[in-house]
Design a protein around this motif. Structure first.
Motif, mmCIF file in Angstrom:
data_model
loop_
_atom_site.group_PDB
_atom_site.id
_atom_site.type_symbol
_atom_site.label_atom_id
_atom_site.label_comp_id
_atom_site.label_asym_id
_atom_site.label_seq_id
_atom_site.Cartn_x
_atom_site.Cartn_y
_atom_site.Cartn_z
ATOM 1 N N HIS A 264 41.567 -1.264 -39.138
ATOM 2 C CA HIS A 264 41.630 0.138 -39.529
ATOM 3 C C HIS A 264 41.045 0.995 -38.420
ATOM 4 N N PRO A 265 41.676 2.131 -38.118
ATOM 5 C CA PRO A 265 41.090 3.060 -37.149
ATOM 6 C C PRO A 265 39.725 3.543 -37.633
ATOM 7 N N GLY A 266 38.782 3.646 -36.707
ATOM 8 C CA GLY A 266 37.445 4.100 -37.046
ATOM 9 C C GLY A 266 36.831 4.878 -35.907
ATOM 10 N N SER A 267 35.509 4.989 -35.925
ATOM 11 C CA SER A 267 34.803 5.717 -34.874
ATOM 12 C C SER A 267 33.877 4.801 -34.080
ATOM 13 N N PHE A 268 34.001 3.492 -34.268
ATOM 14 C CA PHE A 268 33.357 2.499 -33.415
ATOM 15 C C PHE A 268 34.031 1.153 -33.675
ATOM 16 N N ASN A 269 33.648 0.136 -32.906
ATOM 17 C CA ASN A 269 34.299 -1.172 -32.976
ATOM 18 C C ASN A 269 33.424 -2.145 -33.754
ATOM 19 N N MET A 270 34.014 -2.797 -34.756
ATOM 20 C CA MET A 270 33.217 -3.699 -35.575
ATOM 21 C C MET A 270 34.101 -4.650 -36.373
ATOM 22 N N THR A 271 33.499 -5.756 -36.798
ATOM 23 C CA THR A 271 34.134 -6.629 -37.774
ATOM 24 C C THR A 271 33.805 -6.094 -39.162
ATOM 25 N N ALA A 272 34.761 -6.220 -40.078
ATOM 26 C CA ALA A 272 34.593 -5.662 -41.423
ATOM 27 C C ALA A 272 34.089 -6.745 -42.370
ATOM 28 N N ASN A 273 32.796 -7.056 -42.251
ATOM 29 C CA ASN A 273 32.201 -8.071 -43.119
ATOM 30 C C ASN A 273 31.782 -7.520 -44.478
ATOM 31 N N PHE A 274 32.027 -6.256 -44.706
ATOM 32 C CA PHE A 274 31.663 -5.616 -45.962
ATOM 33 C C PHE A 274 32.818 -5.693 -46.959
ATOM 34 N N SER A 275 32.533 -5.254 -48.164
ATOM 35 C CA SER A 275 33.560 -5.169 -49.195
ATOM 36 C C SER A 275 33.847 -3.709 -49.504
ATOM 37 N N MET A 276 34.998 -3.475 -50.108
ATOM 38 C CA MET A 276 35.314 -2.159 -50.665
ATOM 39 C C MET A 276 35.569 -2.344 -52.150
ATOM 40 N N GLN A 277 35.513 -1.253 -52.906
ATOM 41 C CA GLN A 277 35.473 -1.367 -54.355
ATOM 42 C C GLN A 277 36.837 -1.600 -54.990
ATOM 43 N N ALA A 278 36.807 -2.347 -56.077
ATOM 44 C CA ALA A 278 37.985 -2.459 -56.931
ATOM 45 C C ALA A 278 38.220 -1.120 -57.624
ATOM 46 N N LEU A 279 39.472 -0.874 -58.017
ATOM 47 C CA LEU A 279 39.813 0.425 -58.618
ATOM 48 C C LEU A 279 40.927 0.259 -59.647
ATOM 49 N N THR A 280 40.843 1.071 -60.681
ATOM 50 C CA THR A 280 41.968 1.272 -61.596
ATOM 51 C C THR A 280 42.180 2.768 -61.754
ATOM 52 N N ALA A 281 43.414 3.199 -61.624
ATOM 53 C CA ALA A 281 43.798 4.588 -61.882
ATOM 54 C C ALA A 281 44.570 4.615 -63.196
ATOM 55 N N LYS B 128 25.437 6.250 -31.659
ATOM 56 C CA LYS B 128 25.599 7.695 -31.721
ATOM 57 C C LYS B 128 26.191 8.228 -30.424
ATOM 58 N N GLU B 129 26.786 7.343 -29.641
ATOM 59 C CA GLU B 129 27.522 7.794 -28.467
ATOM 60 C C GLU B 129 28.748 8.563 -28.935
ATOM 61 N N ASN B 130 29.277 9.410 -28.061
ATOM 62 C CA ASN B 130 30.471 10.160 -28.431
ATOM 63 C C ASN B 130 31.649 9.244 -28.694
ATOM 64 N N LEU B 131 31.854 8.262 -27.819
ATOM 65 C CA LEU B 131 32.951 7.304 -27.959
ATOM 66 C C LEU B 131 32.393 5.901 -27.727
ATOM 67 N N PRO B 132 31.922 5.227 -28.781
ATOM 68 C CA PRO B 132 31.332 3.891 -28.625
ATOM 69 C C PRO B 132 32.339 2.897 -28.072
ATOM 70 N N ILE B 133 31.898 2.028 -27.165
ATOM 71 C CA ILE B 133 32.798 1.023 -26.582
ATOM 72 C C ILE B 133 32.363 -0.398 -26.916
ATOM 73 N N GLY B 134 31.125 -0.588 -27.367
ATOM 74 C CA GLY B 134 30.674 -1.932 -27.716
ATOM 75 C C GLY B 134 31.348 -2.432 -28.980
ATOM 76 N N PHE B 135 31.349 -3.768 -29.157
ATOM 77 C CA PHE B 135 31.959 -4.356 -30.354
ATOM 78 C C PHE B 135 30.858 -5.035 -31.162
ATOM 79 N N PHE B 136 30.697 -4.594 -32.404
ATOM 80 C CA PHE B 136 29.601 -5.072 -33.237
ATOM 81 C C PHE B 136 30.109 -6.066 -34.272
ATOM 82 N N ASN B 137 29.438 -7.211 -34.360
ATOM 83 C CA ASN B 137 29.726 -8.183 -35.408
ATOM 84 C C ASN B 137 28.615 -8.045 -36.444
ATOM 85 N N LEU B 138 28.804 -7.101 -37.367
ATOM 86 C CA LEU B 138 27.739 -6.697 -38.273
ATOM 87 C C LEU B 138 27.665 -7.633 -39.474
ATOM 88 N N LYS B 139 27.111 -8.801 -39.250
ATOM 89 C CA LYS B 139 27.037 -9.773 -40.332
ATOM 90 C C LYS B 139 26.078 -9.339 -41.435
#
Length: 471
Positions: free
Chosen positions: A168-185, A348-359
């Motif tokens: 997914h496009p974002g504002s820095f580089n990272m692995t997505a080790n997090f979850s997002m919520q289930a939903l019902t509409a 908090k750099e304007n354009l982060p270039i590092g890649f974070f593996n946020l375990k």
């Protein structure tokens, strides 16, 4: 070297995919109407030798592009829908192209295009090396409506995959080790009895009263739900005129929770609240499921694989002009937004270039939802984010639309394409038994649970009777 060949091909052909992303950005289409974007991507993949299957899950703009045969089968997810009301020029001042028109404020013009780019780059290597296996690109509509992939999953579109990758496009580089919520509409429809609101109010049974009482009950329920749950609603019909007791009224709810079970339980309680409101007002109530998705299930083995590719590719770079645009665009953001920091904003750099593996984010549940959750409960899924916008830019804003149409967004897109193509290459070769590791982790995470769509079989997607786009 095979991996370097993949990178070289992407570099040599980047202009083609920059143009694709730009065209989709210039022709924003909201969910289930993405005929231009889906046709453009499918036509490009057809010319590159992929077979195309349309109408996946009875969704006219959903397609699967496939190349190769046999195992392993590796999928890449793509999206292309826009958001209403976010039309915007590539500018650091708010300047809609079409007032009130849609815009790509979530970067799906980039998201799907990188998937196409990665799939074709990998196909070239498969041809050159005679590699067995199958690569699939999934053209997924209506992610913003949290149901496109759910309909596809309900039909079994992901069932035979060995692994699937997305970003997914974002504002820095990272692995997505997090979850997002289930939903019902879910939308509730109350029916009462009309009457003259002044002359004979006692003869009326107000459907709007029922809606308002239901909302009061839902608001009291907020104190007694699991932490992290969210309840949002919108009155979709409040009657015709103040002096007419409304016999019809409706309200639309989004229910979110950390798990699919938590949301299912919220729905049961909300239905009882609606029935109670109907009883109090002597009205009747029906309801209809409009959309739904699972919580996302991260796969650390696949995310680690994608992080390894970032080490091979190296960091991103930006031009002085792009850095200046980033500073100017950040200048349009409220200071309170820029000051907000967490484990999810490591730079908090304007354009982060590092890649974070946020375990350390594993087990963290973010407030939003995505229908990639359904795929993640069917097959091991790896996901990354890359720098496509300046730090501090929030998706679903005009600033995001501006960034995702700029060269900054295009750089992040090509970077994501490289990481996905290299990861898919390793998966095809099952380097270090990565597929087996991902599947073993998946089995532990799901605890043997079997996926069951949260959208009932009798609920059809919007426009499901339409034919597939030409192309």
């Amino acid at each position: 070297m095979s991996k370097q060949d993949i990178l070289s091909w992407i570099d040599d052909n980047s202009a083609t995919f920059t143009e694709m992303a730009r065209k989709i950005w210039e022709h924003p289409e909201v969910g289930y109407t993405e005929r231009f974007a889906s046709s453009l991507q499918a036509d490009t993949l057809t010319k590159e030798g992929f077979s195309i299957a349309w109408n996946i899950g009875e969704v006219s703009t959903a397609f699967i592009a496939e190349y190769g045969n046999g195992k392993p089968i590796i999928g890449i997810l793509g999206e292309f829908d826009a958001l209403p009301g976010l039309s915007q020029e590539v500018s650091y001042t708010e300047s809609p192209i079409v007032a009130g028109g849609p815009g790509h404020g979530c970067g799906h013009n980039l998201l799907g295009t990188a998937g196409v780019e990665a799939a074709i780059a990998l196909k070239k290597r498969m041809e050159e090396e005679g590699l067995p296996g199958t690569i699939r690109y999934y053209g997924c509509p209506a992610e913003e409506l949290l149901s496109g992939k759910t309909y596809m999953a309900r039909e079994g579109a992901f069932d035979d995959l060995d692994s699937v990758l997305t970003w997914h496009p974002g504002s820095f580089n990272m692995t997505a080790n997090f979850s997002m919520q289930a939903l019902t509409a879910v939308e509730f429809f109350f029916s009462g009895r009309t009457a003259h609101a002044a002359g004979a109010p006692h003869l009326g049974r107000s459907a709007l009263d029922a809606v308002e009482l239901m909302n009061v009950g839902a608001n009291y329920m907020r104190e007694h739900v699991p932490d992290g749950s969210r309840i949002h609603y919108q009155i979709t019909n409040g009657g015709l005129a103040p002096n007419i007791v409304p016999d019809k009224a409706s309200v639309y709810y989004f229910l979110r929770g950390k798990t699919r079970l938590a949301v299912d339980q919220l729905l049961e309680r909300l239905i009882k609240t609606a029935q109670g409101a109907a009883m109090m007002t002597e009205t009747s109530v029906d309801w209809a499921i409009r959309a739904g998705c699972y919580d996302t299930l991260p796969n650390v083995a696949l995310n680690d694989l994608m992080h390894t590719q970032a080490e091979f590719v190296g960091p991103m770079s930006f031009t002085e002009e792009e850095e200046q645009f980033a500073v100017q665009l950040r200048g349009s953001i409220h200071p309170e937004v820029l000051a907000t920091g967490s484990a999810m904003t490591p730079s908090k750099e304007n354009l982060p270039i590092g890649f974070f593996n946020l375990k350390q984010t594993y087990g963290m549940s973010l407030g939003g939802s995505s229908d990639i959750g359904d795929a993640s409960w069917i097959v091991p899924m790896g996901q990354i984010m890359t720098t496509c916008a300046p730090a501090g830019v929030q998706v679903h804003t005009w600033q995001a639309t501006a960034a995702f149409g700029s060269s900054i967004g295009m750089r992040g897109m090509h970077y994501a394409a490289k990481l996905m193509a290299l990861s898919a290459y390793d998966l095809l070769l099952n380097v270090d038994g990565i597929i087996d590791k991902a599947k073993a982790e998946f089995a532990l995470s799901t605890k043997g649970a079997t996926y069951k769509s949260c959208i009932p079989m009798d609920v059809k997607p919007p426009f499901f009777k339409e034919t597939a786009p030409a192309g």
